[in-house]
Scaffold this motif. Sequence first.
Motif, PDB file in Angstrom:
ATOM      1  N   GLU A   1       0.827  -1.210   0.000  1.00  0.00           N
ATOM      2  CA  GLU A   1       0.000   0.000   0.000  1.00  0.00           C
ATOM      3  C   GLU A   1       0.858   1.254   0.000  1.00  0.00           C
ATOM      4  O   GLU A   1       0.637   2.172  -0.816  1.00  0.00           O
ATOM      5  CB  GLU A   1      -0.924  -0.008   1.216  1.00  0.00           C
ATOM      6  N   LYS A   2       1.844   1.314   0.894  1.00  0.00           N
ATOM      7  CA  LYS A   2       2.653   2.541   1.032  1.00  0.00           C
ATOM      8  C   LYS A   2       3.499   2.821  -0.204  1.00  0.00           C
ATOM      9  O   LYS A   2       3.800   3.983  -0.511  1.00  0.00           O
ATOM     10  CB  LYS A   2       3.549   2.426   2.261  1.00  0.00           C
ATOM     11  N   ASN A   3       3.888   1.760  -0.904  1.00  0.00           N
ATOM     12  CA  ASN A   3       4.775   1.933  -2.057  1.00  0.00           C
ATOM     13  C   ASN A   3       4.048   1.772  -3.388  1.00  0.00           C
ATOM     14  O   ASN A   3       4.702   1.729  -4.437  1.00  0.00           O
ATOM     15  CB  ASN A   3       5.936   0.939  -1.960  1.00  0.00           C
ATOM     16  N   SER A   4       2.709   1.703  -3.330  1.00  0.00           N
ATOM     17  CA  SER A   4       1.886   1.607  -4.548  1.00  0.00           C
ATOM     18  C   SER A   4       2.417   0.537  -5.501  1.00  0.00           C
ATOM     19  O   SER A   4       2.592   0.762  -6.700  1.00  0.00           O
ATOM     20  CB  SER A   4       1.842   2.968  -5.260  1.00  0.00           C
ATOM     21  N   VAL A   5       2.671  -0.642  -4.921  1.00  0.00           N
ATOM     22  CA  VAL A   5       3.228  -1.752  -5.702  1.00  0.00           C
ATOM     23  C   VAL A   5       2.192  -2.253  -6.705  1.00  0.00           C
ATOM     24  O   VAL A   5       1.039  -2.506  -6.351  1.00  0.00           O
ATOM     25  CB  VAL A   5       3.674  -2.900  -4.769  1.00  0.00           C
ATOM     26  N   GLU A   6       2.605  -2.415  -7.946  1.00  0.00           N
ATOM     27  CA  GLU A   6       1.719  -2.920  -8.999  1.00  0.00           C
ATOM     28  C   GLU A   6       1.999  -4.400  -9.260  1.00  0.00           C
ATOM     29  O   GLU A   6       3.045  -4.931  -8.901  1.00  0.00           O
ATOM     30  CB  GLU A   6       1.901  -2.109 -10.287  1.00  0.00           C
ATOM     31  N   ASN A   7       1.034  -5.047  -9.894  1.00  0.00           N
ATOM     32  CA  ASN A   7       1.159  -6.466 -10.272  1.00  0.00           C
ATOM     33  C   ASN A   7       1.371  -7.380  -9.068  1.00  0.00           C
ATOM     34  O   ASN A   7       2.049  -8.406  -9.176  1.00  0.00           O
ATOM     35  CB  ASN A   7       2.296  -6.648 -11.280  1.00  0.00           C
TER      36      ASN A   7
ATOM     37  N   ALA B   1      -9.028  -5.276   6.045  1.00  0.00           N
ATOM     38  CA  ALA B   1      -7.999  -4.315   5.632  1.00  0.00           C
ATOM     39  C   ALA B   1      -7.219  -4.845   4.430  1.00  0.00           C
ATOM     40  O   ALA B   1      -6.925  -4.096   3.483  1.00  0.00           O
ATOM     41  CB  ALA B   1      -7.051  -4.034   6.795  1.00  0.00           C
ATOM     42  N   ILE B   2      -6.889  -6.136   4.424  1.00  0.00           N
ATOM     43  CA  ILE B   2      -6.143  -6.725   3.308  1.00  0.00           C
ATOM     44  C   ILE B   2      -6.949  -6.627   2.017  1.00  0.00           C
ATOM     45  O   ILE B   2      -6.437  -6.208   0.974  1.00  0.00           O
ATOM     46  CB  ILE B   2      -5.783  -8.197   3.618  1.00  0.00           C
ATOM     47  N   CYS B   3      -8.230  -7.018   2.093  1.00  0.00           N
ATOM     48  CA  CYS B   3      -9.089  -6.971   0.897  1.00  0.00           C
ATOM     49  C   CYS B   3      -9.254  -5.539   0.397  1.00  0.00           C
ATOM     50  O   CYS B   3      -9.256  -5.281  -0.820  1.00  0.00           O
ATOM     51  CB  CYS B   3     -10.448  -7.589   1.196  1.00  0.00           C
ATOM     52  N   SER B   4      -9.374  -4.604   1.330  1.00  0.00           N
ATOM     53  CA  SER B   4      -9.545  -3.204   0.956  1.00  0.00           C
ATOM     54  C   SER B   4      -8.295  -2.662   0.263  1.00  0.00           C
ATOM     55  O   SER B   4      -8.384  -1.970  -0.764  1.00  0.00           O
ATOM     56  CB  SER B   4      -9.852  -2.375   2.207  1.00  0.00           C
TER      57      SER B   4
END
Length: 416
Positions: free
Chosen positions: A175-181, A201-204
């Motif tokens: 989340e904090k690092n906006s990781v893609e894929n 929280a994980i699903c969100s």
Amino acid sequence: MKIYSPEYIIDYARKHSPYYAGLYKKVSKNPALADLPLIDQNHFWANASIKGGSVLTARQVDGQVLKSGGTTGAPKYAPYTSEEWDTMCRINGFYLSKSGLKNGDRIANLFYGGGMYGSFIYVYSLLREALSRTLLFNIGGQSPLEDMVSAIVNMEINVLAGIPSIILKIIEYVEKNSVENFNVDVIYFAGETLYPDQREAICSILGRKVDFRSVSLAGNDYGLVGYFSSDCGFNEHRVCDTACIFELIDPDTNEVITEENRIGKIYITSLYKLLMPLIRYPIGDMGMYTEPQGMPDRKFKLLGRSEEAARIGVVSMYVTDVGRILNDLGITVNGYQLIVSHTNKLDQLTIKISPRELNGKNKEDILEALFKERPLFLDSLDKGIISPVEITFCRMEDLEFNHRTGKLKSLIDLRF
């Protein structure tokens, strides 16, 4: 793979283990399981040294030894012969395949390895025995977060297997690092509860439905107890009838509980462990049946810890260890109790003490001694996976007692 009858286990333990020979000295020759005394954990482990303790039925010559409990003080060492280990992993691997594991799943093993702890090698071993053909990436929970996430993305991993604390740190990093894929859609967990607020929280954060599954209910000391099936709800498992005899015991009366929705203390008799037999052994958890009597692999729900030990995050704190810490500090008490709670997605330990004489010591001294006894507390605090430990002084009447027996409650678990 070898499974034994309870009659064989009892007779074998009686003949080859001095501990059980003494425990069953006044028991008839062919007793029913319910006629045998319940094991007291403290007494059991005081006699369970792998270097010649009276519990073992022979000297260990193969297999492996696992450690549970603290990194200092008095950890428990649990031996498994090669045959016992293989049996446990084959049974758990079979049921893991029934939990929804699919051919082609790419799984990150994020459990901890080394230090004689069992979770990493256990998951590695049972996945080798699973019916489903999967691809396993043995990353380990000690790896830097960025390395874990990088491997998950680059190796197109879709299944995580680890303790909730590590999994939550990974999701936070994503989340904090906006990781893609980051395409994980299944999470297997063990060692801690993965609470509803944490799952939400994980699903969100991931923006999609994630399938949460328990690896199993198992412990280094007691082995395999229960498995997860697709119809299990939060904190539910099915008794693994193949691996053990499961009993719920009323903690006040020692009555065997058979009905649904009545809380009891969980005891098991292992059907594959002969080197260190476990017969009516308390696993340290409370539970209740959620299916009618007579159902095979009857479903049950975990309802927090019993009075042997508190588990905060990944840290086990034995009630007797707290008493020893206070005694070593020269503190005398009227009574004390451990309270475990869960707020803001984190577990917290509070120790309430009714002191008689502090001998110049204070809360900071107690915390320092506690962290020396369990260094993993500080490590967990530094990683932000548990809330700070609290010490409170109070009057004896401010502690909580059992309303039926009048006994002081050594451990209160408020999480469930």
